[in-house]
Design a protein around this motif. Sequence first.
Motif, PDB file in Angstrom:
ATOM      1  N   ASN A  12       0.861  -1.167   0.000  1.00  0.00           N
ATOM      2  CA  ASN A  12       0.000   0.000   0.000  1.00  0.00           C
ATOM      3  C   ASN A  12       0.904   1.225   0.000  1.00  0.00           C
ATOM      4  O   ASN A  12       1.441   1.611   1.035  1.00  0.00           O
ATOM      5  N   ARG A  14       0.267   4.305  -0.226  1.00  0.00           N
ATOM      6  CA  ARG A  14      -0.202   5.425   0.599  1.00  0.00           C
ATOM      7  C   ARG A  14       0.335   5.309   2.019  1.00  0.00           C
ATOM      8  O   ARG A  14       0.679   6.317   2.645  1.00  0.00           O
ATOM      9  N   ALA A  68      -4.896   5.415   3.271  1.00  0.00           N
ATOM     10  CA  ALA A  68      -4.322   4.063   3.182  1.00  0.00           C
ATOM     11  C   ALA A  68      -5.187   3.061   3.930  1.00  0.00           C
ATOM     12  O   ALA A  68      -5.414   1.945   3.447  1.00  0.00           O
ATOM     13  N   ALA A  85       0.450   2.293   7.963  1.00  0.00           N
ATOM     14  CA  ALA A  85      -0.417   3.471   7.967  1.00  0.00           C
ATOM     15  C   ALA A  85      -0.592   4.000   9.391  1.00  0.00           C
ATOM     16  O   ALA A  85      -0.577   5.212   9.610  1.00  0.00           O
TER      17      ALA A  85
END
Length: 118
Positions: A12, A14, A68, A85
């Motif tokens: 991920n 993000r 995220a 995250a």
Amino acid sequence: MEVGQATQASGNGRAVGAVALGVVSAATMPVAIVATRYSSSYELLHAGFAIPVAIALGALAIWLARTALRHDDARLGRAGGRRTARLGRALGILGIALASTGIVALAVYGLLTYLGER
């Protein structure tokens, strides 16, 4: 390679971005303060100009961490990066907290300077 493994391996982005922004946000105030120590043209008071930078980067880290987590929720946990995250969010909060401490320090300095001149 199965589809689940390929998705898990991609990660991920993000969440990684949130950590990167969080680290920069948390490091902004200490770096600005140390930079004033080794510079002859800047004083400690000038480190206050880094406060809006730290707050903006911290807010971006928190926002990126939130997106995220939403991305991972939308993919039913297959996007990964939940811990990353959360770390990015924590670092963003730390950066904002350090900047807030700088705001309080500047306010106390201003108040004491004002009272000292009276």
